[in-house]
Design an enzyme around this catalytic site. Structure first.
Site, PDB file in Angstrom:
ATOM      1  N   ASP A 151     -42.556  12.672 -25.791  1.00  0.00           N
ATOM      2  CA  ASP A 151     -41.754  13.405 -26.764  1.00  0.00           C
ATOM      3  C   ASP A 151     -42.046  12.984 -28.204  1.00  0.00           C
ATOM      4  O   ASP A 151     -41.137  12.641 -28.949  1.00  0.00           O
ATOM      5  CB  ASP A 151     -40.274  13.154 -26.414  1.00  0.00           C
ATOM      6  CG  ASP A 151     -39.306  13.902 -27.303  1.00  0.00           C
ATOM      7  OD1 ASP A 151     -39.611  15.040 -27.695  1.00  0.00           O
ATOM      8  OD2 ASP A 151     -38.232  13.348 -27.604  1.00  0.00           O
ATOM      9  N   GLU A 197     -40.425   4.432 -19.652  1.00  0.00           N
ATOM     10  CA  GLU A 197     -39.952   5.463 -18.729  1.00  0.00           C
ATOM     11  C   GLU A 197     -41.009   5.899 -17.718  1.00  0.00           C
ATOM     12  O   GLU A 197     -41.284   7.092 -17.566  1.00  0.00           O
ATOM     13  CB  GLU A 197     -39.410   6.664 -19.502  1.00  0.00           C
ATOM     14  CG  GLU A 197     -38.245   6.279 -20.385  1.00  0.00           C
ATOM     15  CD  GLU A 197     -37.401   7.454 -20.833  1.00  0.00           C
ATOM     16  OE1 GLU A 197     -37.896   8.594 -20.843  1.00  0.00           O
ATOM     17  OE2 GLU A 197     -36.233   7.231 -21.162  1.00  0.00           O
ATOM     18  N   GLU A 223     -32.746   2.539 -25.457  1.00  0.00           N
ATOM     19  CA  GLU A 223     -32.559   3.882 -26.041  1.00  0.00           C
ATOM     20  C   GLU A 223     -31.175   4.391 -25.679  1.00  0.00           C
ATOM     21  O   GLU A 223     -30.722   4.219 -24.547  1.00  0.00           O
ATOM     22  CB  GLU A 223     -33.585   4.890 -25.494  1.00  0.00           C
ATOM     23  CG  GLU A 223     -34.967   4.728 -26.054  1.00  0.00           C
ATOM     24  CD  GLU A 223     -35.948   5.829 -25.594  1.00  0.00           C
ATOM     25  OE1 GLU A 223     -35.507   6.958 -25.286  1.00  0.00           O
ATOM     26  OE2 GLU A 223     -37.151   5.505 -25.543  1.00  0.00           O
ATOM     27  N   TYR A 235     -28.937   8.268 -21.628  1.00  0.00           N
ATOM     28  CA  TYR A 235     -28.465   9.391 -22.452  1.00  0.00           C
ATOM     29  C   TYR A 235     -27.177   9.998 -21.915  1.00  0.00           C
ATOM     30  O   TYR A 235     -27.010  11.207 -21.912  1.00  0.00           O
ATOM     31  CB  TYR A 235     -29.589  10.418 -22.619  1.00  0.00           C
ATOM     32  CG  TYR A 235     -30.657   9.884 -23.550  1.00  0.00           C
ATOM     33  CD1 TYR A 235     -30.495   9.995 -24.932  1.00  0.00           C
ATOM     34  CD2 TYR A 235     -31.772   9.221 -23.067  1.00  0.00           C
ATOM     35  CE1 TYR A 235     -31.435   9.463 -25.798  1.00  0.00           C
ATOM     36  CE2 TYR A 235     -32.718   8.685 -23.927  1.00  0.00           C
ATOM     37  CZ  TYR A 235     -32.541   8.813 -25.296  1.00  0.00           C
ATOM     38  OH  TYR A 235     -33.461   8.288 -26.166  1.00  0.00           O
TER      39      TYR A 235
HETATM   40  C1  GCB Z   1     -36.649   9.216 -23.961  1.00  0.00           C
HETATM   41  C2  GCB Z   1     -38.007   8.847 -24.414  1.00  0.00           C
HETATM   42  C3  GCB Z   1     -38.220   9.144 -25.886  1.00  0.00           C
HETATM   43  C4  GCB Z   1     -37.584  10.487 -26.233  1.00  0.00           C
HETATM   44  C5  GCB Z   1     -36.105  10.389 -25.972  1.00  0.00           C
HETATM   45  C6  GCB Z   1     -35.360  11.711 -26.275  1.00  0.00           C
HETATM   46  O1  GCB Z   1     -36.162   8.817 -22.963  1.00  0.00           O
HETATM   47  O2  GCB Z   1     -38.340   7.518 -24.137  1.00  0.00           O
HETATM   48  O3  GCB Z   1     -39.579   9.153 -26.143  1.00  0.00           O
HETATM   49  O4  GCB Z   1     -37.835  10.862 -27.542  1.00  0.00           O
HETATM   50  O5  GCB Z   1     -35.900  10.094 -24.631  1.00  0.00           O
HETATM   51  O6  GCB Z   1     -34.903  11.873 -27.384  1.00  0.00           O
HETATM   52  O7  GCB Z   1     -35.277  12.535 -25.390  1.00  0.00           O
END
Ligand code: GCB
Length: 609
Positions: free
Chosen positions: A167, A419, A513, A475
């Protein structure tokens, strides 16, 4: 073993290095005719482009921005006669993702992997005292046999297109400085330091490699320029009473000056900053010099308007000022090793770095960020016929990263993958090879980790036992149960954390993250997803969860700033999870984090607190 030295280029009494940065000739090989057409001897056209910079965002033509294939760079280099008798190199800070280098039409080097330096030895091919033509072919195609992973397709008009399994925009080209260097033949080629810190003293073990013979003198000067200690010989241990230690946001750098002599004559001299500090994991604690630390900071990107991933001292300076303002003490170099200048500044500013190899996209999915975030796993990424080739490239990148970054006091850990698919048995030997190599190569034995997506759960992940501390990318409240369902997200998150807790791993966990896409232009009360209000609400919820688990020893929010990605339904001209905008101005969440981080003590949640 690498057959060249990755010591940072310096000018010393015996060494010369000069940046070749500036405007270079540039051509895009749309029709793949460059090799046949002998562009190696001189590229066609008159286009000029800055080095260092990504090539993509200068042009107004979309077929250039999206180009997948070879781009060619050319510059003329005067190689002075005075360099004769030395070893002479062109040093590339990085060429993304692979390069072939030609001097005066002859191929002199090639390198695979886009985020680490390499040297082209031009000692025997230079025309001394003359202008030499340097041509570089850089290829930016994504494959499953090198990192970061992706694929490329051919459109019906014959043009190729990259499809990243990650991403961030596939910025490429010569994105870091290029140097002309001359070093003594047989001179100093490698240095290793490791530290053992006691209450009021420290032992500094060192090893110095040279390509030749002669005696070695190592002198350690303090920040006032006074000689603190010295030692003779290629290896040994220096004992220092009352050393000034390097600490988190309280850096102190000695300068080690190494002199190599033969028959009384100086043949080489090199100097390197030394931060005396020890990194250890003890139970669920991350210790710097024996004291527990809680990590506060970011996952970052090298990403900027116009120059893309091209290194800029100005952007770096601004980023550090913002990180200091907000009360951060650390960051992860997601998802690739950054320009060396970032680490030199972290050494000076006392920031802690989790250094990540460019291993992202080891999870077959074009919307990796979404599938990973929601736990939709693709399986058996590591049982393809091409897996051994991928592993070789990955191991080489680990070796180059450690070789380049091992002497930075700021680097406290190695992140060996981001990941990856880790729920299949085939991932175990693959991961084990990486973790073993990192342990072997790093004399400081820094902790190793990998950033785990949500399907790498306590019950499914086959590899977390390899990590010295566990790094979770989570997330909840965004990809999982966002918006008004945030209450359910909190419950689901706590359930997962309870599962981790019940495993009693006795290791520290960090959140590598967590975050929400947020448009800096959107305000809404009550909140909706994408508004600044929602980003703050979601961070508050997640922080509440972090605070309830004593083994959580760090939080690195995703992302420091908004950044460019591939275009698509999930991204509004890039990923907007920045706490700062792409032009480095604060969103509301920046003030929330500043309040929190300024009030969290460095030893937050240490045992007995
Ligand atoms: C993740 C990735 C990262 C993305 C992020 C997102 O898990 O490691 O590269 O940018 O999520 O914002 O979805």
């Amino acid at each position: 073993m690498l057959d060249y030295s990755l010591l940072y280029p310096l000018n010393t009494a015996t060494r010369f290095s000069m940046k070749l940065d500036g405007m270079w000739k540039f051509a895009i090989d749309f029709d793949s005719v460059g090799m046949e057409g002998n562009w190696a001897s001189g590229i066609p056209g008159h286009d000029m482009i800055p080095v260092p910079a990504s090539f993509q965002d200068f042009y107004t033509d979309k077929s250039i921005r999206e180009f997948a294939g070879d781009v060619w760079y050319e510059t003329d280099v005067m190689i002075p006669s005075s360099m004769k008798g030395k070893k002479v190199f062109i040093r590339f800070g990085a060429a993304t993702h692979r390069a072939e280098v030609f001097l005066n039409g002859r191929k002199i080097a090639q390198h695979e992997g886009g985020f680490l330096p390499f040297l082209a030895d031009i000692t025997d091919s230079s025309d001394y005292g003359r202008v030499n033509r340097l041509v570089v072919k850089v290829n930016n195609e994504l494959t499953e046999t090198n990192i970061p992973c992706g694929m490329n397709i051919t459109l019906s008009n014959g043009r190729k297109m990259n499809k990243p399994y990650f991403d961030f925009f596939n910025y490429s080209g010569l994105q870091r400085s290029v140097y002309l260097m001359a070093v003594p033949d047989g001179g100093i080629s490698d240095i290793d330091f490791s530290f053992s810190v006691a209450a009021s003293s420290a032992d500094i073990a060192y090893t110095i490699k040279t390509d030749g013979s002669g005696s070695i003198l190592l002198e350690l000067f303090d920040e006032d320029g006074a000689l603190a200690a010295s030692a003779e010989g290629k290896d040994g241990v220096i004992h220092l009473e009352n050393p000034h230690l390097w600490n988190v946001r309280d850096a102190y750098l000695y300068e080690a000056v190494i002199t190599q002599k033969e028959n009384g004559e100086i043949v080489d001299t090199y100097s390197i900053p030394v931060g005396i500090r020890e990194v250890r994991i003890r139970g669920a604690e991350i210790l710097i010099n024996g004291s527990p630390v809680y990590l506060k900071g970011f996952g970052k990107h090298e990403d900027n308007e116009i120059t893309g991933r091209g290194f800029s001292f100005g952007v770096m300076k601004r980023d550090y000022e913002l990180m200091k303002w907000i009360g951060a003490n650390s960051f992860r170099t997601s998802h690739y090793p950054y320009d060396e200048e970032m680490y030199r500044m972290a050494d000076r500013e006392g920031f802690l770095i989790i250094d990540e190899v460019p291993a992202v996209g080891l999870f077959e999915s074009l919307t990796n960020f979404f599938d990973a975030g929601t736990g939709k796993g693709a399986h058996s990424f590591f049982s393809k016929p091409t897996t051994p080739v991928l592993l070789n490239a990955h191991l080489k990148a680990v070796e180059e990263m450690i070789q380049r970054d091992k002497n930075h006091p700021s680097v406290i850990a190695w992140s060996l993958l981001n990941e990856p698919e880790s729920t299949d048995e085939n991932s175990v030997p693959y991961f084990t090879a990486l973790f073993d190599l990192a342990r072997d190569l790093d004399v400081q034995k820094r902790p190793r980790t990998f950033a785990m997506e949500v399907s790498s759960s306590p019950t499914k992940c086959k590899c977390y036992h390899l990590s010295d501390f566990i790094s979770l990318n989570r997330y909840y409240g965004w990809y999982i149960l966002g918006g008004y369902e945030i209450t359910e997200a909190e419950e689901r998150f706590r359930k997962e954390m309870d599962e981790w807790q019940s495993l009693n791993l006795g290791k520290p966990f960090i959140f590598s993250e967590y975050g929400a896409d947020t448009l800096s232009t959107e305000h809404k009360i009550p909140s909706v997803m994408w508004s600044q209000e929602y980003q703050c609400e979601m961070l508050e919820m997640l922080h509440r969860v972090f605070d309830s688990y004593s083994f959580v020893k760090g939080e690195q929010v995703w992302n420091f700033a908004d950044f460019q990605t591939t275009e698509g339904l999930m991204r509004v001209n890039g990923n907007k999870k920045g706490i700062f905008t792409r032009s480095r101005q604060p969103k509301d969440a920046a003030y929330l984090l500043k309040r929190r981080w300024e009030n969290l003590p460095l030893d937050y949640k240490s045992e007995g607190k």
